[in-house]
Design an enzyme around this catalytic site. Structure first.
Site, short mmCIF file in Angstrom:
data_model
loop_
_atom_site.label_atom_id
_atom_site.label_comp_id
_atom_site.label_asym_id
_atom_site.label_seq_id
_atom_site.Cartn_x
_atom_site.Cartn_y
_atom_site.Cartn_z
N TYR A 144 0.86 -1.18 0.00
CA TYR A 144 0.00 0.00 0.00
C TYR A 144 0.89 1.23 0.00
O TYR A 144 1.87 1.30 0.76
CB TYR A 144 -0.89 0.00 1.25
CG TYR A 144 -1.73 1.25 1.43
CD1 TYR A 144 -1.47 2.15 2.46
CD2 TYR A 144 -2.79 1.53 0.58
CE1 TYR A 144 -2.24 3.29 2.63
CE2 TYR A 144 -3.58 2.67 0.74
CZ TYR A 144 -3.28 3.55 1.78
OH TYR A 144 -4.04 4.69 1.94
N ASP A 239 9.28 2.84 -1.24
CA ASP A 239 8.31 3.49 -0.35
C ASP A 239 8.70 3.12 1.08
O ASP A 239 8.36 2.05 1.57
CB ASP A 239 6.90 3.03 -0.68
CG ASP A 239 5.89 3.64 0.27
OD1 ASP A 239 4.66 3.49 0.03
OD2 ASP A 239 6.30 4.24 1.27
N LYS A 267 5.39 9.27 8.34
CA LYS A 267 5.26 8.69 9.68
C LYS A 267 6.35 9.20 10.64
O LYS A 267 6.30 10.33 11.11
CB LYS A 267 5.22 7.16 9.59
CG LYS A 267 3.94 6.65 8.85
CD LYS A 267 3.87 5.16 8.85
CE LYS A 267 2.81 4.66 7.89
NZ LYS A 267 1.45 4.65 8.44
#
Ligand code: KE4
Length: 429
Positions: A144, A239, A267
């Protein structure tokens, strides 16, 4: 466990917010019941609106590697707030965070700050397409990368088929440019690049799968991705929104010694506030406006409060011994879980890279989304709710990662292991 406050807040929230949540995974759809509304958190523990306290392994989905409300981060953000919260103009703080990222992440020479992981990945894709002049991109099932249109795409019929929209609203003409392969499928990668490598702008991958639960790369997989993309003139995008500063101070690319062309971050680098970033070699990044023609912008990009939190977080993480300590604590927890599972005769497979880990209720080797999908999600649902009752907050989905923080103590971990034994017995009925 008393949940009346959370229940009534959830009813009220649904009057004003779709599904009562601002991000779908928070809705507890995969585990039944309604979401807990969290009112405060400190260190490794969170407290819900009914006053129930939990040892937390969700960590706000990864950012809080030094626990909740860390005093150094809170103090720094509070001080910065007094000086102003947003200027829409460059600040010295952004130079400081950018320099830390450049110094830490091997493949990054220059970096653009944005406000989320999704912004980072969709900007990196646009940049790759702009630099190469190609339209096609490659991603892996179960990875994702945020909710950018090109990435909300599911595999078509065959492995080499064109992508199909994975939800309404995705233009099929766009989706068909996204090619999807199984994670760790070296043969599929070789075939795809042999067939159409010269049409591929980029391949984007989570160097350690974190959105299927934790699925590590098979030996040689990342090196293969580096080889075939270089040969095809395609850009390799890591990613590292989850893995960046999670599995080492230089991310997964440092851990595995494979350098991508572009890296996406998020994050942890926001220290719990909204920061995303994408970066790479200067020759690539200089295609981004205002230097180059690939446009990307953001009102709150490089926001002083968020950047301050990020700077303090990276200061904490750059201390000696932090990652060794995270690894030891995570090993302690997973070994305790394994002992419980063995004692109770439960079928489970464990994965872990540093302080990100998963336990799957399956006996299959965990190498791809298909292998993860063999997990007993009904048992996971009972297990999740039993863990809540025992005061342990884990991700409300079998297909998410667990995270250890630097401020969990051995006592917290041992309490968790004991709680997990009771929860497993309850879940097994
Ligand atoms: P955000 O836009 O949510 O900041 O980042 C998107 C993203 C990009 N890349 C990876 C590898 C990610 O894991 C994410 C977001 N992760 C999810 C859960 N694993 C965030 C939780 C949520 O969607 O609420």
């Amino acid at each position: 466990m008393k949940r009346t406050q959370s229940e009534s807040l959830f009813q009220e929230a649904q009057q004003y917010i779709p599904g009562g949540v601002n991000s779908p995974v928070r809705a507890f759809k995969a585990v039944g019941g309604n979401p807990l509304f969290i009112s405060k958190a400190k260190g490794p523990r969170i407290t819900d609106a009914d006053g129930n306290e939990f040892i937390d392994y969700v960590s706000s989905w990864g950012p809080l590697i030094f626990g909740h409300a860390h005093p150094k981060i809170v103090d720094a953000v509070s001080r910065q707030a007094q000086l102003g919260t947003s200027f829409g103009a460059p600040t010295e703080l952004e130079i400081e965070l950018a320099q830390k990222v450049v110094d830490a992440v091997p493949s990054i020479e220059t970096v653009r700050l944005v406000s989320s992981g999704t912004e980072a990945t969709l900007s990196a894709l646009r940049l790759a397409r702009g630099v190469t002049g190609r339209d096609k991109i490659v991603k892996f099932e179960g990875c994702y990368h945020g909710h950018g249109d090109s990435l909300l795409v599911k595999a078509g019929s065959g492995v080499l088929s064109l992508g199909l929209p994975d939800c309404p609203g995705i233009v099929s003409d766009l989706a068909k440019n996204t090619l999807t392969l199984p994670y760790n499928d070296a043969k599929g990668v070789k075939e795809l690049f042999a067939k159409m490598g010269n049409e591929i702008a980029c391949l984007i991958v989570e160097p350690i799968g974190g959105n299927m639960g934790v699925v590590p790369p098979q030996p040689g997989f990342l090196e293969l991705l580096r080889k075939v993309t270089a040969e095809a003139g395609s850009l390799l995008i890591f990613d590292e929104v989850i893995t960046g500063f999670r599995v080492s101070y230089g991310g997964a690319q440092k851990l595995y010694g494979v350098s991508p062309d572009l890296t996406c971050l998020g994050k942890i680098i926001g220290g719990g506030l909204p920061v995303g970033a994408y970066g790479g070699r200067k020759e690539i990044m200089d295609h981004i406006a205002p230097v180059g023609a690939v446009y990307q912008a953001g009102t709150l990009s490089g926001n002083p409060l968020a950047v301050t939190a990020g700077i303090e977080m990276l200061n904490l993480l750059s201390q000696p011994g932090v990652y060794e300590d995270l690894d030891k604590k995570s090993e302690r927890l997973c070994n305790g879980y394994k002992a419980n599972v063995d004692k109770l005769g439960v079928t489970a497979t464990f994965t872990r890279v540093g302080s990100m880990f998963s336990m799957f209720f399956t006996d299959q080797e965990i190498i791809s989304f298909d292998s993860v999908k063999t997990s007993d999600t009904e048992l996971f649902k009972r297990y999740f709710n039993a863990m809540l009752e025992e005061g342990v907050y884990i991700a409300p989905s079998q297909f998410e990662a667990g995270f250890m923080s630097a401020v969990h103590t051995n006592d917290d971990i041992d309490q968790t292991i004991a709680a997990q034994s009771r929860a497993l017995q309850k879940a097994l009925g």
